[in-house]
Design an enzyme around this catalytic site. Structure first.
Site, PDB file in Angstrom:
ATOM      1  N   MET A   1      -7.782   9.111   9.583  1.00 48.64           N
ATOM      2  CA  MET A   1      -8.408   9.606   8.350  1.00 48.64           C
ATOM      3  C   MET A   1      -9.384  10.750   8.638  1.00 48.64           C
ATOM      4  O   MET A   1     -10.427  10.846   8.009  1.00 48.64           O
ATOM      5  CB  MET A   1      -9.149   8.455   7.630  1.00 48.64           C
ATOM      6  CG  MET A   1      -8.225   7.333   7.194  1.00 48.64           C
ATOM      7  SD  MET A   1      -9.086   5.905   6.538  1.00 48.64           S
ATOM      8  CE  MET A   1      -9.593   5.062   8.034  1.00 48.64           C
TER       9      MET A   1
ATOM     10  N   ASP B   1       0.823  -1.213   0.000  1.00 52.76           N
ATOM     11  CA  ASP B   1       0.000   0.000   0.000  1.00 52.76           C
ATOM     12  C   ASP B   1       0.858   1.265   0.000  1.00 52.76           C
ATOM     13  O   ASP B   1       2.062   1.213   0.179  1.00 52.76           O
ATOM     14  CB  ASP B   1      -0.885   0.024   1.256  1.00 52.76           C
ATOM     15  CG  ASP B   1      -2.059  -0.922   1.132  1.00 52.76           C
ATOM     16  OD1 ASP B   1      -2.326  -1.385   0.018  1.00 52.76           O
ATOM     17  OD2 ASP B   1      -2.700  -1.192   2.174  1.00 52.76           O
TER      18      ASP B   1
ATOM     19  N   LYS C   1      -3.236   4.118  -3.540  1.00 61.15           N
ATOM     20  CA  LYS C   1      -3.807   5.179  -4.372  1.00 61.15           C
ATOM     21  C   LYS C   1      -2.817   5.605  -5.438  1.00 61.15           C
ATOM     22  O   LYS C   1      -1.630   5.753  -5.172  1.00 61.15           O
ATOM     23  CB  LYS C   1      -4.170   6.376  -3.499  1.00 61.15           C
ATOM     24  CG  LYS C   1      -5.467   6.166  -2.773  1.00 61.15           C
ATOM     25  CD  LYS C   1      -5.857   7.400  -1.996  1.00 61.15           C
ATOM     26  CE  LYS C   1      -7.039   7.090  -1.118  1.00 61.15           C
ATOM     27  NZ  LYS C   1      -7.134   7.953   0.045  1.00 61.15           N
TER      28      LYS C   1
HETATM   29  N1  SAH Z   1      -3.698   0.382   9.243  1.00 57.12           N
HETATM   30  C1  SAH Z   1      -3.152   1.707   9.515  1.00 57.12           C
HETATM   31  C2  SAH Z   1      -4.187   2.796   9.309  1.00 57.12           C
HETATM   32  C3  SAH Z   1      -4.645   2.950   7.872  1.00 57.12           C
HETATM   33  S1  SAH Z   1      -5.807   4.244   7.678  1.00 57.12           S
HETATM   34  C4  SAH Z   1      -2.601   1.740  10.945  1.00 57.12           C
HETATM   35  O1  SAH Z   1      -2.803   0.784  11.704  1.00 57.12           O
HETATM   36  O2  SAH Z   1      -1.937   2.709  11.294  1.00 57.12           O
HETATM   37  C5  SAH Z   1      -4.745   5.583   7.190  1.00 57.12           C
HETATM   38  C6  SAH Z   1      -4.733   6.648   8.280  1.00 57.12           C
HETATM   39  O3  SAH Z   1      -3.819   6.262   9.304  1.00 57.12           O
HETATM   40  C7  SAH Z   1      -4.241   7.996   7.809  1.00 57.12           C
HETATM   41  O4  SAH Z   1      -5.277   8.746   7.217  1.00 57.12           O
HETATM   42  C8  SAH Z   1      -3.817   8.621   9.125  1.00 57.12           C
HETATM   43  O5  SAH Z   1      -4.925   9.075   9.869  1.00 57.12           O
HETATM   44  C9  SAH Z   1      -3.244   7.419   9.860  1.00 57.12           C
HETATM   45  N2  SAH Z   1      -1.780   7.325   9.691  1.00 57.12           N
HETATM   46  C10 SAH Z   1      -1.089   6.356   9.096  1.00 57.12           C
HETATM   47  N3  SAH Z   1       0.252   6.578   9.187  1.00 57.12           N
HETATM   48  C11 SAH Z   1       0.384   7.724   9.881  1.00 57.12           C
HETATM   49  C12 SAH Z   1       1.510   8.473  10.340  1.00 57.12           C
HETATM   50  N4  SAH Z   1       2.763   8.102  10.082  1.00 57.12           N
HETATM   51  N5  SAH Z   1       1.268   9.602  11.042  1.00 57.12           N
HETATM   52  C13 SAH Z   1       0.024   9.997  11.326  1.00 57.12           C
HETATM   53  N6  SAH Z   1      -1.074   9.333  10.932  1.00 57.12           N
HETATM   54  C14 SAH Z   1      -0.901   8.205  10.229  1.00 57.12           C
END
Ligand code: SAH
Length: 256
Positions: free
Chosen positions: A182, A47, A69
């Site tokens: 998100m 991803d 994306k």
């Molecule tokens: N499975 C992932 C989440 C996927 S949804 C997890 O467990 O972290 C994607 C969202 O995760 C983004 O829109 C943001 O809100 C958050 N996100 C992912 N990586 C991030 C990061 N390094 N810093 C801040 N938010 C993050």
């Protein structure tokens, strides 16, 4: 004693899918098990939020398939991703499905495994550090703290699949730490609803952008400033609401 962690020599089998959480950004936050299976994979389906350094661990001959994306913001449809995983496993390949953070937290990991199970493809799950845990740790924000919050909730800022609204009433009434994934584009909506349902507008909140990456930025303020703070921030970002976020000023270590 061997300095390598050799608790169990884990081998990725042929015709098998390992669903691996890559962690929130800092490549060093990948688990040892994740590291091992990525090195053994013949196919890596990944991803957008997976860091390049982690992808670089894959074998030079491994097939890397990007399903995040695209520049035009269109995702590979979920059914197509499911099909790729089933097909590659049925070809007898050693497959790693690599996702940002943890695959079971807003990562559709469950949906992909349901499909694999339906086709009788064997799999395992290698957990990852979810953004809420990683980004707050690097921002010096403890998710729980005996003086601040007894529990924590992870919430998606995205509209639900069935169009259902978030249960604002119960979120606003609790004394929890609230972490919105998100949620950046929905920050005004989140702020208005939490306040409308009774949460103190003066309670502290923070936005953590690019958590655990060298470019991490933290915006801290009051709940009634959330939409303003969000105007300065970029994706990927987490919104954290609760008095634990005040501790950022005292405990921040990464951006110092
Ligand atoms: N499975 C992932 C989440 C996927 S949804 C997890 O467990 O972290 C994607 C969202 O995760 C983004 O829109 C943001 O809100 C958050 N996100 C992912 N990586 C991030 C990061 N390094 N810093 C801040 N938010 C993050």
């Amino acid at each position: 004693m061997n300095s390598d962690i050799a608790v169990k020599n884990h081998d990725l089998k042929a015709g098998f899918v390992s669903l691996v959480g890559a962690g929130p950004g800092d490549p060093d936050l990948l688990t040892v098990k994740g590291y091992r299976v990525i090195q053994q994979a013949e196919v890596v389906v990944y991803d957008r939020l997976v860091s390049e350094q982690i992808l670089a661990l894959a074998d030079a001959n491994a097939e890397l398939i990007y399903v995040g994306k695209k520049l035009d913001f269109h995702c590979v449809p979920q059914e197509q991703i499911n099909q790729i995983l089933v097909q590659k496993a049925q070809e007898g390949k050693r497959v790693v499905r690599l996702k940002g953070g943890d695959s079971f937290i807003f990562g559709r990991g469950g949906e992909e495994l349901e499909e694999l199970a339906e086709y009788g493809v064997a799999y395992e799950v290698v957990p990852g550090i979810t953004a809420a845990a990683g980004a707050t740790a690097y921002a010096g924000i403890p998710l729980t703290h005996r003086d601040h919050a007894q529990s924590v909730q992870f919430i998606t800022g995205h509209v639900q699949k069935d169009g259902r609204e978030i249960e604002w009433q119960s979120l606003a009434q609790s004394n929890n730490t609230l972490v919105f994934y998100m949620g950046l584009k929905q920050s005004g909506h989140i702020m208005d609803n939490l306040i409308a349902h009774g949460l103190d507008p003066q309670i502290s909140c923070a936005i953590i952008e690019n958590g655990t990456r060298p470019e991490q930025r933290v915006f801290q303020g009051k709940l009634n400033e959330l939409a303003l703070l969000a105007e300065q921030a970029q994706s990927p970002a987490l919104i954290v609401v609760g008095s634990v976020t005040e501790l950022h000023n005292k405990l921040d270590w990464f951006n110092k």
